[in-house]
Design a protein around this motif. Structure first.
Motif, PDB file in Angstrom:
ATOM      1  N   TYR A 209     147.647  55.997 -29.197  1.00 54.52           N
ATOM      2  CA  TYR A 209     146.735  56.531 -28.187  1.00 54.52           C
ATOM      3  C   TYR A 209     145.567  55.573 -27.965  1.00 54.52           C
ATOM      4  O   TYR A 209     144.890  55.631 -26.936  1.00 54.52           O
ATOM      5  CB  TYR A 209     146.232  57.915 -28.615  1.00 54.52           C
ATOM      6  CG  TYR A 209     145.534  58.667 -27.507  1.00 54.52           C
ATOM      7  CD1 TYR A 209     146.246  59.113 -26.395  1.00 54.52           C
ATOM      8  CD2 TYR A 209     144.171  58.945 -27.569  1.00 54.52           C
ATOM      9  CE1 TYR A 209     145.611  59.788 -25.369  1.00 54.52           C
ATOM     10  CE2 TYR A 209     143.536  59.629 -26.543  1.00 54.52           C
ATOM     11  CZ  TYR A 209     144.258  60.053 -25.444  1.00 54.52           C
ATOM     12  OH  TYR A 209     143.634  60.731 -24.433  1.00 54.52           O
ATOM     13  N   TRP A 210     145.334  54.702 -28.948  1.00 45.62           N
ATOM     14  CA  TRP A 210     144.242  53.717 -28.815  1.00 45.62           C
ATOM     15  C   TRP A 210     144.671  52.663 -27.802  1.00 45.62           C
ATOM     16  O   TRP A 210     145.603  51.903 -28.057  1.00 45.62           O
ATOM     17  CB  TRP A 210     143.950  53.091 -30.179  1.00 45.62           C
ATOM     18  CG  TRP A 210     142.732  52.211 -30.177  1.00 45.62           C
ATOM     19  CD1 TRP A 210     141.481  52.570 -30.541  1.00 45.62           C
ATOM     20  CD2 TRP A 210     142.658  50.824 -29.789  1.00 45.62           C
ATOM     21  NE1 TRP A 210     140.625  51.506 -30.399  1.00 45.62           N
ATOM     22  CE2 TRP A 210     141.316  50.421 -29.936  1.00 45.62           C
ATOM     23  CE3 TRP A 210     143.577  49.888 -29.327  1.00 45.62           C
ATOM     24  CZ2 TRP A 210     140.875  49.117 -29.647  1.00 45.62           C
ATOM     25  CZ3 TRP A 210     143.145  48.600 -29.032  1.00 45.62           C
ATOM     26  CH2 TRP A 210     141.799  48.227 -29.195  1.00 45.62           C
ATOM     27  N   GLN A 211     144.029  52.646 -26.671  1.00 43.42           N
ATOM     28  CA  GLN A 211     144.331  51.664 -25.619  1.00 43.42           C
ATOM     29  C   GLN A 211     143.028  51.295 -24.923  1.00 43.42           C
ATOM     30  O   GLN A 211     142.187  52.164 -24.706  1.00 43.42           O
ATOM     31  CB  GLN A 211     145.247  52.275 -24.546  1.00 43.42           C
ATOM     32  CG  GLN A 211     146.654  52.608 -24.995  1.00 43.42           C
ATOM     33  CD  GLN A 211     147.496  51.380 -25.272  1.00 43.42           C
ATOM     34  OE1 GLN A 211     147.233  50.304 -24.740  1.00 43.42           O
ATOM     35  NE2 GLN A 211     148.492  51.525 -26.146  1.00 43.42           N
TER      36      GLN A 211
ATOM     37  N   GLN B  80     136.703  48.708 -21.927  1.00 42.21           N
ATOM     38  CA  GLN B  80     136.226  49.386 -23.131  1.00 42.21           C
ATOM     39  C   GLN B  80     137.365  50.074 -23.878  1.00 42.21           C
ATOM     40  O   GLN B  80     138.395  50.380 -23.298  1.00 42.21           O
ATOM     41  CB  GLN B  80     135.146  50.409 -22.754  1.00 42.21           C
ATOM     42  CG  GLN B  80     135.638  51.685 -22.073  1.00 42.21           C
ATOM     43  CD  GLN B  80     136.151  51.450 -20.646  1.00 42.21           C
ATOM     44  OE1 GLN B  80     135.944  50.392 -20.070  1.00 42.21           O
ATOM     45  NE2 GLN B  80     136.831  52.439 -20.100  1.00 42.21           N
ATOM     46  N   VAL B  81     137.135  50.322 -25.163  1.00 41.04           N
ATOM     47  CA  VAL B  81     138.150  50.960 -26.001  1.00 41.04           C
ATOM     48  C   VAL B  81     137.600  52.288 -26.511  1.00 41.04           C
ATOM     49  O   VAL B  81     136.390  52.497 -26.535  1.00 41.04           O
ATOM     50  CB  VAL B  81     138.530  50.038 -27.172  1.00 41.04           C
ATOM     51  CG1 VAL B  81     139.158  48.762 -26.643  1.00 41.04           C
ATOM     52  CG2 VAL B  81     137.338  49.723 -28.062  1.00 41.04           C
ATOM     53  N   PRO B  82     138.497  53.217 -26.913  1.00 40.73           N
ATOM     54  CA  PRO B  82     138.006  54.542 -27.327  1.00 40.73           C
ATOM     55  C   PRO B  82     137.100  54.469 -28.563  1.00 40.73           C
ATOM     56  O   PRO B  82     136.047  55.109 -28.604  1.00 40.73           O
ATOM     57  CB  PRO B  82     139.289  55.309 -27.650  1.00 40.73           C
ATOM     58  CG  PRO B  82     140.388  54.567 -26.985  1.00 40.73           C
ATOM     59  CD  PRO B  82     139.972  53.142 -26.888  1.00 40.73           C
TER      60      PRO B  82
ATOM     61  N   TYR C  42     135.287  56.944 -19.960  1.00 39.27           N
ATOM     62  CA  TYR C  42     134.405  56.790 -21.107  1.00 39.27           C
ATOM     63  C   TYR C  42     135.213  57.114 -22.363  1.00 39.27           C
ATOM     64  O   TYR C  42     136.106  57.975 -22.325  1.00 39.27           O
ATOM     65  CB  TYR C  42     133.231  57.766 -21.000  1.00 39.27           C
ATOM     66  CG  TYR C  42     132.087  57.272 -20.138  1.00 39.27           C
ATOM     67  CD1 TYR C  42     131.184  56.327 -20.633  1.00 39.27           C
ATOM     68  CD2 TYR C  42     131.883  57.765 -18.864  1.00 39.27           C
ATOM     69  CE1 TYR C  42     130.108  55.889 -19.861  1.00 39.27           C
ATOM     70  CE2 TYR C  42     130.812  57.328 -18.088  1.00 39.27           C
ATOM     71  CZ  TYR C  42     129.935  56.390 -18.590  1.00 39.27           C
ATOM     72  OH  TYR C  42     128.876  55.959 -17.828  1.00 39.27           O
ATOM     73  N   PRO C  43     134.882  56.467 -23.481  1.00 40.35           N
ATOM     74  CA  PRO C  43     135.603  56.758 -24.720  1.00 40.35           C
ATOM     75  C   PRO C  43     135.676  58.255 -25.019  1.00 40.35           C
ATOM     76  O   PRO C  43     136.734  58.779 -25.392  1.00 40.35           O
ATOM     77  CB  PRO C  43     134.777  56.025 -25.779  1.00 40.35           C
ATOM     78  CG  PRO C  43     134.140  54.889 -25.050  1.00 40.35           C
ATOM     79  CD  PRO C  43     133.889  55.397 -23.657  1.00 40.35           C
TER      80      PRO C  43
END
Lengths: 292, 781
Positions: B75-77, B98-100, B261-262
């Motif tokens: 899910y991290w993208q 940006q990343v989460p 936004y994260p």
């Protein structure tokens, strides 16, 4: 911006309050108007384990005439009460002139005299005014009570003569001597902000119109209210001419303050403002003294 | 076509709910079993993450979960690129979004690193203190010009440079123009912008209902439809399983169009995982670090003119700070690049934009969105030229205005909507003349100023012109329906954050259907009500959504008349719509409610092809934006001892084409000017050389209050846009765009005896102190 958990105590008498302070010592913090303490707790900069809320201590809220012609103010008296007090207006015109400069009406509705001086923010009005008035502060603990002159009460940045088990209960402000003019002015970025620099002046003239005594106290330009030594050195015994006042202001701003720089003003700008404001308040104070 | 409703100063439909505290904001959403999130954010501007220890946090009672980037798995993208780069030849564009949660490295103070979910926000914040992150601090990139030096530290090492983009745009031949010039003026300009500081911070509540298999999300976003579509995809759900509601929002001003936004990515994921409602409300301190900013630009600009003040060409090379990532593409610097041209007929333009990554909060549009930077540079160049050529500052502007017969006017540079910037219409001279009249220009300069100067007062006047590209595509849609109750429903996909949509959209419909505005219920920002659209940004609501609503309302009007025509056996053109009824010429009538009942028969048969109800859905997609314009003027008084500036008078003459509701437009202008005043003298984001944000509370970041914002006089000029049927142009950002340029000119004028040239904004008393000192030293040689 949520504070960590703390124990909450709400005494109704001074005796009860000081008993709690004695019991919890360094872990306890008295809560007055909360205008500084609560934000610092929410930012987690202050994390007191015990909060002793003084807002139910009725006996600390009063403004009374003192026998010496001055005024006695209870520690939990709100700024708005001081602002609207006829007694203060009559007897302490310098304080009366200054209170509207304290923040905004909402803050003045909650903030207290004792809270402000105990917090000892060097940019706040009441510490400087208490010093300018040569006030005295009464401290209480279970060990008894003592009076501390304002000059000795403020020790440094947010630091006072208060011991951890002590609290301020009363402030005694003597009236200004006869033939004395006063003035307060400050410069802040926006109306109601902490001032970049503030100055209080009280000038006493002799019957001949020479300067007998000068009190010039700065705020926001040192770690505590800064009393000028140069201004009396220049002015006492002199005619209060424009040149003399200018010299006093300049020298005071050079010698008697220790300004710092931050995002709003460099130290050099604060020093500049201090000289401008000192000149303005000295001039107004002399005019008022002459009119008396 | 100011009509019975359209163009009238009608009171706002939304005010009763707002003023009585009945309106729903995101933080008002309380659900059984709801849990709360807090984020551990980076204290460093730039650091490598060696390790993260969350074990103590997990032991704290009340903590439900603690998550790092590693725990997010696939899910991290990195987030999507929201706005792709424009089609300009030889463009350089490096996408880094940006990343989460930070992985391996943090790139700005406030970047989220760990997410804690607990039974209350208090416990979640307590748990943040239990977490230990081992950072290896890296040298930060703070200054945008130094960032491009060969030995500068790198925000994104894999790129090998901090250059995020370079775009060169040209019109005509600047060098040839310069060769013919009598005067060439070049200067370095510095313009810092602020942050939006909306009254309501961001917030998200996500509720995954496992039994309904349905996700409901309340989000303070300006673009609910896009959020829904993106989240459905990320979470592996169908779009029909996700409903995003952007309820009442306490101001947005641009940063809430930024996505994702994260927090927007993580909160719904967490709800799906925990099967519980999850809430995160940004606090004010987080807002300073974690909601996007606008930041500074440095311009090296040059203007070539003839002796009589005609502009032959402008050349500009500028640097734009995009912060640590560039998810919003080049919208802000493109706006600067294009808006610099202003209302002026400029035959030659050469502009090089350099976008730079730094270790700071991401930069995305905030009211004005880079336009103020361009306006500031152009207006300052004209002020300096006017002085040098001995021409009155309003006269040099007048001489260079695009004449009314030259529209549509092609600037030949690509704008933020990827097509050449063509101004639809404009008539600039009447606005300038009206502004001069309202500020009493001639009398002030000839009589008032000399008189006050003789009294020792330092008063000055500033007057500047600007344009604002508004109302760009791609499209919006709307559904208008006359209910069987007689009330009218309007639904559109744009979100609302205080723009008075509930009133002005209703006025557009009322004009077609002739019903009381109060009987028209407008729904915005709920994907269950309308699921097509892009969002509220670029001053486009009144133009794009407005025209879609207008089209739908017209269609419904046709249906109403058609139905009534069938009822009465009278041709539609002989019918009249009035106060919720249709009238025939011979005095028969039927209410819209009754017509709606008849349009939705419960038995019997209808003609083939009949659609039920009195309803229509229409879309509007302009080929190009509509260009609004105006003139701001102010009078200031400066105390050159305290370095304080007070604005004594403020005048705005504004042309946003056809005005739907003058009260609303004036409110927009007042609010914009307030933010412009902040951007001129009070608000400033200050980072130190370590990349630490020094202005992270309202003690240090100074918003103007009622005491600092002067009364504002507004004059209207109406030049309708020929490119949309309503003739509207956007009005949302204009108030904030030229303020600093006017302010600086006025301050300079007030301090004329000091021979000051101010090439920067914002000012402050401290900065004025320094500038005056420099000017004095220069004078004394």
């Amino acid at each position: 911006m949520k504070p960590p958990a703390f124990k909450y105590l709400a005494p109704t008498t001074v005796d009860e309050a000081v008993a709690y302070l004695a019991e919890y010592g360094y872990d306890a913090k008295p809560l007055a108007g909360g205008q500084s303490l609560i934000p610092t707790m929410n930012f987690r900069l202050a994390q007191p384990a015990v909060l002793v809320d003084l807002n139910r201590v009725q006996e600390l809220s009063y403004i009374r005439p003192a026998e010496d012609g001055g005024v006695l103010i209870g520690a939990m008296t709100r700024h708005v009460q001081v602002e609207r007090s006829d007694l203060v207006a009559q007897r302490l015109p310098l304080l009366h002139e200054t209170v509207p400069f304290i923040a905004h009406p909402q803050i003045r509705n909650r903030g207290t005299y004792g809270g402000s001086i105990s917090h000892a923010d060097p940019a706040a009005e009441l510490p400087a005014i208490t010093v300018a008035h040569r006030g005295r502060v009464q401290l209480r603990s279970t060990r008894g009570s003592r009076w501390v002159p304002a000059e000795e009460f403020f020790l440094g940045l947010f630091t006072t003569a208060l011991e951890p088990d002590e609290m301020v209960v009363e402030i005694a402000l003597p009236a200004l001597p006869p033939r004395t003019g006063w003035a307060f002015d400050e410069f802040s970025r926006r109306h109601g902000d902490f001032a970049l620099v503030g100055v209080a002046a009280a000038v006493t003239l002799s019957a001949q119109g020479r300067v007998d005594e000068v009190r010039l106290v700065f705020m926001g330009v040192g770690d505590r209210p800064m009393t000028s030594a140069a201004a009396p050195a220049v002015l006492v015994g002199q005619e209060p001419s424009d040149e003399a006042l200018e010299e006093a202001a300049q020298r005071a701003a050079q010698e008697d303050i220790d300004p710092f720089g931050d995002v709003h003003a460099s130290a050099a700008f604060r020093r500049h403002l201090a000289s401008v404001l000192a000149k303005r308040v000295l001039t107004r104070a002399v005019e008022r003294a002459q009119a008396r | 076509m100011a009509g019975r409703y359209f163009g009238q100063p009608i009171r706002r439909n939304e005010d009763p709910a707002l003023l009585t505290g009945q309106a729903l904001f995101t933080d008002d959403v309380h659900l059984p079993g709801m849990v709360h999130v807090a984020f551990l954010r980076s204290d460093y501007a730039h650091a490598r993450i060696r390790s993260i220890d969350v074990s103590r946090a997990l032991e704290r009672p009340g903590v439900i979960g603690v998550y790092t980037a590693e725990d997010l798995g696939d899910y991290w993208q990195p987030g999507p690129l929201l706005v792709p780069p424009p089609p300009v030849e030889d463009i350089i564009f490096h996408q880094r979004t940006q990343v989460p949660l930070a992985k391996g490295k943090v790139r700005h103070v406030g970047e989220p690193v760990v997410m804690v979910v607990a039974e209350s926000r208090y416990i979640a914040e307590d748990a943040l203190e239990d977490i230990f992150v081992d950072y290896e601090p890296l040298p930060p990139v703070v200054d945008i010009e130094k960032a491009l030096e060969p030995d500068a530290p790198l925000v994104h090492e894999d790129l090998g440079t901090n250059l995020a983009a370079r775009v060169v745009q040209r019109k005509g031949d600047y060098e040839a123009a310069k060769a013919k010039a009598d005067v060439v003026i070049s200067r370095r300009f510095y313009y810092d912008h602020g942050l939006a500081a909306a009254m309501e911070n961001r917030g998200i509540v996500a509720h995954w209902d496992p039994k309904m298999q349905y996700m409901t999300i309340w989000d303070t976003t300006q673009a609910p439809v896009v959020i829904r579509n993106g989240l459905a995809r990320m979470l592996g759900l169908s779009e029909s399983q996700v409903r995003v509601i952007a309820p009442f929002i306490g101001g947005a001003f641009g940063p809430k169009i930024m996505m994702f936004y994260p927090e927007e990515v993580l909160i719904p994921w967490l709800s799906l995982k925990l099967k519980r409602p999850v809430k995160w409300i940004e606090d004010r301190r987080e807002n300073f670090f974690a909601t996007t900013h606008e930041r500074y630009q440095v311009h090296y600009a040059e203007i070539a003119l003839t002796r009589d003040g005609r502009i032959l060409g402008v050349k500009d090379r500028f640097y734009h700070d995009t912060g640590a990532y560039d998810p919003y593409g080049l919208t802000v610097p493109i706006n600067s690049q294009c808006t610099l041209l202003g209302p002026y007929d400029i035959p030659a333009y050469h502009s090089e934009m350099n976008v730079v990554f730094t270790n700071k909060t991401i930069v995305t549009p905030y009211r004005g969105a880079g336009r103020q930077h361009g306006v500031f540079v152009m207006e300052r160049l004209l002020d300096i030229a006017a002085k040098e050529l001995g021409i009155d500052r309003t006269e040099i502007r007048r001489r260079n205005f695009i004449p009314p017969d030259k529209f549509p006017y092609n600037n030949e540079v690509i704008y933020q909507d990827f097509v050449p910037l063509v101004y639809d219409s404009g008539n600039y001279e009447p606005a300038l003349e009206l502004a001069k009249k309202l500020i009493d220009y001639d009398r002030f300069l000839k009589e008032e100023q000399p008189r006050l100067r003789a009294e020792g007062k330092h008063v000055g006047l500033g007057i500047v012109a600007y344009v604002e590209g508004t109302g760009i595509g791609p499209y919006e849609g709307a559904r208008v329906q006359v209910e069987t109750t007689g009330k009218v429903n309007v639904a559109t996909g744009v979100g609302t954050q205080g723009q008075s949509h509930f009133t002005s959209f209703a006025q557009i419909v009322a004009e077609q259907l002739d019903v009381d505005v109060r009987n028209i219920r407008v729904v915005t920002g709920d994907t269950a009500e309308f699921h097509w659209g892009t969002g509220t940004f670029a001053s486009r609501g009144a133009v794009v959504a407005g025209n879609a609503i207008h089209a739908a309302a017209k269609k419904v009007r046709e249906k109403v008349l058609q139905k009534a025509s069938e009822e009465f056996g009278v041709p539609p053109e002989e019918l009249e719509l009035r106060n919720g009824y249709v009238y025939t010429q011979d005095g028969r009538s039927i209410s819209l409610a009754d017509l709606a009942v008849k349009a939705n028969p419960l038995r019997g048969a209808v003609k083939p092809g009949t659609e039920p109800g009195l309803e229509a859905t229409m879309y509007f997609g302009p080929e190009r934006g509509a260009t609004a314009s105006g003139v701001h003027a102010m009078i200031v008084e400066v105390d050159p001892e305290l370095m304080d500036v007070k604005i004594r008078k403020y005048v705005v003459v504004h042309d946003c084409g056809k005005v739907i509701n003058p009260l609303v437009v004036e409110g927009q202008i007042h609010g914009g000017v307030a933010q412009g005043v902040g951007n001129s003298f009070y608000e400033e984001i200050v980072y130190n050389e370590d990349g630490q944000l020094l202005t992270a509370s309202f003690m240090d970041y100074l918003l103007p209050t009622a005491m600092e914002v002067p009364p504002i006089e507004v004059g209207h000029v109406e030049t309708p846009s020929p490119w949309n049927e309503l003739g509207t142009k956007g009005a949302g950002e204009a108030g904030a765009i030229p303020t600093a340029a006017a302010f600086v000119q006025a301050v300079e004028d007030a301090l004329a005896d000091y021979d000051l040239e101010i090439l920067e904004a914002p000012l402050s008393p401290n900065r004025l102190f320094e500038l005056l000192k420099e000017a004095k030293q220069k004078k004394e040689g």
